[in-house]
Design an enzyme around this catalytic site. Structure first.
Site, PDB file in Angstrom:
ATOM      1  CG  HIS A   5      24.377   8.267  63.179  1.00  0.00           C
ATOM      2  ND1 HIS A   5      23.350   8.526  64.034  1.00  0.00           N
ATOM      3  CD2 HIS A   5      23.818   8.028  61.979  1.00  0.00           C
ATOM      4  CE1 HIS A   5      22.210   8.461  63.381  1.00  0.00           C
ATOM      5  NE2 HIS A   5      22.462   8.153  62.125  1.00  0.00           N
ATOM      6  CD  GLU A  27      17.301   4.818  61.810  1.00  0.00           C
ATOM      7  OE1 GLU A  27      17.934   3.752  61.716  1.00  0.00           O
ATOM      8  OE2 GLU A  27      16.827   5.410  60.843  1.00  0.00           O
ATOM      9  CG  HIS A  44      16.293  12.158  61.876  1.00  0.00           C
ATOM     10  ND1 HIS A  44      15.841  12.913  60.838  1.00  0.00           N
ATOM     11  CD2 HIS A  44      17.419  11.554  61.416  1.00  0.00           C
ATOM     12  CE1 HIS A  44      16.643  12.763  59.796  1.00  0.00           C
ATOM     13  NE2 HIS A  44      17.599  11.946  60.123  1.00  0.00           N
ATOM     14  CG  ASN A  45      17.699  12.407  69.071  1.00  0.00           C
ATOM     15  OD1 ASN A  45      16.506  12.201  68.861  1.00  0.00           O
ATOM     16  ND2 ASN A  45      18.450  11.598  69.798  1.00  0.00           N
ATOM     17  CG  HIS A  46      22.427  16.093  67.000  1.00  0.00           C
ATOM     18  ND1 HIS A  46      23.787  15.989  67.092  1.00  0.00           N
ATOM     19  CD2 HIS A  46      21.967  16.016  68.272  1.00  0.00           C
ATOM     20  CE1 HIS A  46      24.133  15.844  68.373  1.00  0.00           C
ATOM     21  NE2 HIS A  46      23.040  15.850  69.097  1.00  0.00           N
ATOM     22  CG  ASP A  88      17.171   2.641  54.280  1.00  0.00           C
ATOM     23  OD1 ASP A  88      17.725   1.686  54.855  1.00  0.00           O
ATOM     24  OD2 ASP A  88      17.031   3.762  54.791  1.00  0.00           O
ATOM     25  CB  SER A 137      19.637  13.209  48.405  1.00  0.00           C
ATOM     26  OG  SER A 137      20.282  14.400  48.052  1.00  0.00           O
ATOM     27  CD  GLN A 138      16.303  11.984  54.142  1.00  0.00           C
ATOM     28  OE1 GLN A 138      15.540  11.242  54.730  1.00  0.00           O
ATOM     29  NE2 GLN A 138      17.602  12.003  54.399  1.00  0.00           N
ATOM     30  N   GLY A 152      17.696  -1.910  66.901  1.00  0.00           N
ATOM     31  CA  GLY A 152      17.652  -0.679  67.662  1.00  0.00           C
ATOM     32  C   GLY A 152      18.580   0.351  67.067  1.00  0.00           C
ATOM     33  CB  SER A 205      20.850   8.903  69.412  1.00  0.00           C
ATOM     34  OG  SER A 205      21.037  10.304  69.383  1.00  0.00           O
TER      35      SER A 205
END
Ligand SMILES: Nc1ncnc2c1ncn2[C@@H]1O[C@H](COP(=O)(O)OP(=O)(O)O)[C@@H](O)[C@H]1O
Lengths: 82, 571, 227, 82
Positions: free
Chosen positions: B41, B85, B87-89, B260, B305-306, B523, B526
């Protein structure tokens, strides 16, 4: 330190869209036994007040001003010494 | 777990390479940091050689791959920053929060470059629409995107929803964001200038998502409750404050770099920023504002943490920058300083807890080149199409338009705010989304596309076709295509058949983007998208952007009136 | 005419409202929610759409305590014109400047679409440029747009002609299909649909323009009366 | 008929942005005494089941499937005969 507990719920007669949606979802999962669904919110506040009376007073104000909307909601609260 | 390296998802060879880099064995903190940074990842260790095929340069390209987002020049001193991007899992485990934080992450990528986010899209894949699990996932994912994107006030201008058995255990949630930036105000994720201060801004740090990047780099197992990272809960309100504060600081000359915090949290932000500038950082973890008590150094460095950003700021401007964040009620803590030594050193409670060369963590990862073998299913595919027999056109027609992949997706995009910002000229439901650029006549068009059947049946040609379809979507609305971002969703690359498909799809996409002169400026990859019994179809989602000089001239796909002629163009 | 748009943390239609009134040729300034005074020369305050304070607890419940709201209340008491759009409407009902409450949509889902509305009262500060009972189309985009008034209150606001707009086919479960109301005095109004998103034909419609023109025309008339 | 009562709350350590926002709002109203704010949801369901065991079983399933999100929330419930 005092532990305040507040419960807020819709007034009688006001249809709660979320509770209704949950009721529909429960039925669509096949639980026909469920006759009624209601929900309410609970808040727990820790208050560092000089006395229980003071904590009661502050909590009541916080409920009135912020936690409940008197146009549609009722609230109740209790205060216990920690 | 028998070996230390396995506990963090690395191979013995990788572990030995780490020991060489350090000249000693890594301690627990260091090993965990390597584990996440050398996960697929974060490191692209299976993909780097393949991604080299993509054209990344062109007249309009201002920023190619390597930063938080790519940027193209759209004239009038304006740049368009954009990226997609996955965020599959996380979305498979907790669809609402997984999808919501996916939106949050991609939006941060855009505004960390100094661009104001103006449009988002999402590309979704689920299993059988009739299964309760799909319905649960679908509802959660769409609500999560709606919750986060609407609150931020970024218009949704398009996307896709596609159903196929192969996604039953592993749904795909890809989010794309576009933003506008003044070309002379682009911010980068650099940490230049020793003695400059490192500032952590935004939400407090908790134990959320620890080891999330490694989790994204392994197959989804049936019940991995214990090995799952703590789910990250998104706070779009916090992100909105962060967005406004960051953009308010755009002209502040004391800001050296911005990044970020995404996968692998502080670990990757510190290493990447330092690595890009050939510097190091001395980090004091005691200064990180925490949400939970008693977090140790490893937890703080790995937390995902976001809604957090890392700033590098000149010391003389630190107070002013802090005040700008405080205006928006945001916490900003000085957690360290830039050093010359190229080393990330981490102190906690007065002790040196770990030391890692910034370079080794991003560049040192040994590339993996699995074996590639043409899949049996392709070898065995009949050379001539099966006969369709007698066709009933009426029933075929009804069946096609009522198929969930073809039917209207209004029930999805009606939950997204499509018009906030008052720029949306073509909203979801059209071939492509188009938004205007105020104060000019220009418009930007954008589409995300991938019909996975084509890359499945014929990887190289299918890869090309995905690019071509996106291209057609844009031209059909009156937009001139300009550049691409892509999200390569594939199953486990260590399987030689999977890898063969993966590499051929990428080569096909590369060829098409070259010929069409739509360079790939960013890009996301994943891999490991498979469950115990199902693996996903190859799903290389293409996000293509383009420009029109006169936004009034864009066209919708509806028939406009009686007696108009209908033409079919092409071979 | 001078407009002022309050920026709360989480507002996201503030600049859209500003753009709309400026594109109609009027001046507009953004007002920070932590300020305690309104700019001296403003004639109309807009509370914009968005998610002030993330809509946490209840939409508008926290924003109503922003420092600027004392000044907004005072402005309204002194007959100043106040408009709440979407989240701004939610803030106005939470602060008691308008009757009723806004609850979650009946479907519990966010709804973003073009919505047909009926102008129920065209003799107001906010609607005087429309025809009585005119059917118009404005975008809606909200999760908590389900307007609630008890029957007794409904009778009262109906008698006072406080209802400005109703939905032509109620999308969110609002009591009596109400989409926009004003206060008894007639200088404060709130509505869920977004007129500021409908001032430009390239974005799909211009039915929102007349709301701003109504306010402007009222203001100009008032200016002439005064002097 | 059985009365089921369910409480759902965030697991330990999970970020609750809403509770944080409420806490900040309470403070900004001047109630500095408030040290902590937590919240949870309560649901009340009426179940028309043949036995208390059956009601318990159905309610547990409903909690798991619908009312609580096991990835981030814990739940508790009680059932009483009406
Ligand atoms: N998840 C989504 N979010 C936003 N818009 C969507 C989504 N899914 C589909 N759409 C919109 O619905 C329309 C039809 O989608 P799709 O069937 O994929 O179109 P096509 O294959 O013609 O590109 C497009 O305008 C697309 O942007």
């Amino acid at each position: 330190m005092y532990n305040g507990k507040v419960t807020v719920q819709y007034r009688n007669g006001i249809l709660d869209p979320q509770a209704q949606a949950i009721h529909r979802a429960v039925k669509s999962l096949g639980y026909d036994s469920v006759q009624e669904v209601e929900q309410r919110k609970e808040f727990f506040l820790k208050l560092d007040c000089a006395s229980k009376d003071q904590a009661n007073k502050e909590l009541d104000e916080i409920c009135q001003k912020l936690l409940a909307n008197p146009a549609i909601e009722d609230y109740e609260y209790t205060v216990e010494e920690e | 777990m028998d070996n230390v390296w396995q506990s963090v998802g690395l191979t013995e060879h990788e572990y030995n390479t780490i020991c060489e880099h350090l000249g000693r064995k890594p301690n627990d903190l260091e090993l965990n940091m390597y584990g996440v940074l050398w996960s697929e990842h974060c490191s692209y260790k299976h993909s780097k050689p393949l991604l080299k095929h993509f054209p990344t340069e062109g007249d309009k390209v201002v920023q190619g791959p390597g930063e938080n987002a790519g940027i193209i020049d759209i004239g009038d001193n304006k740049g368009l920053a954009f990226k997609i991007e996955s965020h599959n899992h996380p979305s498979a485990v907790e669809p609402f929060q997984g999808a919501a934080t996916g939106v949050g992450g991609i939006v941060r990528d855009i505004f960390s470059m100094g661009a104001r986010p103006v449009a988002i899209l999402n590309s979704l894949r689920f299993g059988d629409i009739k299964s309760p699990r799909t319905q649960y996932l679908l509802d959660g994912v769409v609500s999560g995107i709606s919750h986060y994107g609407n609150c931020l006030g970024i218009a949704n201008v398009g996307g896709e929803v596609y159903f196929d058995e192969s996604y039953q255990q592993n749904p795909l949630v890809n989010a794309m964001c576009l933003g506008l930036v003044d070309l002379d105000k682009i911010k980068k994720g650099t940490a230049k200038g020793p003695k400059n201060l490192v500032m952590l801004v935004g939400a407090s740090t908790g134990r959320d998502g620890i080891a999330g990047a490694s989790f994204a780099s392994a197959d989804l197992e049936e019940d991995t409750e214990s090995s799952r990272p703590q789910v990250q809960v998104g706070d779009p309100f916090m992100e909105k404050l962060l967005l406004e504060a960051c953009l308010e600081l755009i002209d502040n000359e004391n800001i050296v770099g911005v990044q970020d915090l995404g996968a692998a949290g502080l670990t990757s932000a510190c290493c990447e920023m330092a690595e890009r500038s050939g510097t190091g950082m001395k980090i004091n973890l005691d200064n990180v504002h925490l949400r939970e008590q008693h977090m140790n150094a490893t937890e703080i460095m790995l937390s995902e943490s976001q809604e957090r950003m890392l700033y590098v700021v000149k010391p003389e401007g630190a107070e002013e920058v802090k005040r700008a964040f405080e205006k928006w009620d945001l916490s900003a803590s000085i957690i360290g300083e830039v050093t010359e030594d190229g080393i990330i050193s981490m102190y906690h409670k007065g002790r040196l807890e770990g030391k890692i060369p910034a370079k080794s963590i991003t560049e040192g990862v040994p590339v993996r080149k699995p074996e590639a073998k043409k899949p049996k299913y392709i070898e065995e595919m009949p050379k001539t199409p099966a006969s369709l027999g007698e066709l009933n056109h009426n029933s075929m027609w009804t069946e096609m338009i009522s198929h969930p992949n073809v039917a209207s997706k209004k029930w999805v995009y009606q939950q997204y705010d499509q018009h906030v910002g008052t720029n949306t000229v073509l909203s979801p439901g059209q071939n492509a989304g188009v938004f205007r650029i105020k104060e000019t006549n220009k418009g930007i068009g954008v589409t995300t596309d991938c019909n996975p059947q084509y890359p499945y049946l014929s990887p190289y040609n299918g890869g090309m076709n995905v690019v071509l379809e996106a291209y057609r979507n844009l031209t059909a609305t009156g937009i001139t295509p300009a550049a691409v971002t892509d999200c390569l969703n594939f199953p486990n690359p260590e399987d030689s058949e999977n890898y063969w498909v993966y590499s051929n799809v990428v080569k096909g996409m590369a060829e098409a983007t070259k010929v069409l002169d739509t360079p790939v400026v960013g890009g996301n990859v994943s891999l490991y998208n498979e469950g115990p019994t199902h693996k996903i179809l190859p799903t290389p989602v293409v996000g293509m952007v383009g420009i029109t000089e006169d936004v009034e001239k864009t066209v919708t796909s509806a028939f406009k009136g009686d007696n108009h002629l209908i033409y079919l163009i092409g071979d | 005419m001078n407009f002022g748009v309050v920026v709360f943390p989480g507002s996201n239609c503030d600049k859209d409202a500003q753009y709309a009134v400026e594109s109609l040729g009027h001046s507009c300034q953004l007002i920070w929610h932590k300020d305690t005074d309104l700019p001296k020369d403003v004639d109309c305050i807009i509370l914009p759409g968005g998610f002030s304070y993330g809509d946490y607890l209840r939409s508008g419940a926290i924003a109503r305590f922003s420092p600027i709201m004392e000044a907004v209340k005072k402005f309204a008491e002194d007959d100043g014109i106040v408009v709440g759009i979407c989240n701004g409407f939610q803030i106005l009902v939470e602060s008691g400047l308008l009757p009723g409450a806004l609850m979650k949509n009946k479907s519990t889902k966010f709804i973003c679409k073009e919505q047909s509305l009926k102008v129920v009262n065209n003799k107001t500060v906010f609607t005087n440029q429309y025809q009585q009972d005119e059917s118009i189309s404005l975008p809606i985009a909200h999760g908590d747009g389900n307007y609630y008034v008890p029957e007794s209150k409904y009778e009262e606001i109906k008698k006072n002609n406080q209802i400005l707009f109703t939905y032509n086919d109620n999308p969110n479960g609002s009591s009596y299909g109400i989409a926009g109301v004003k206060n008894e005095k007639g200088n404060v109004m709130g509505m869920m649909p977004h007129p500021e998103r409908a001032v430009d034909s390239i974005l799909g419609g211009e039915d929102g323009v007349k709301i701003f023109q109504s306010i402007i025309s009222h203001h100009q008339g008032r200016g002439q009366q005064n002097g």
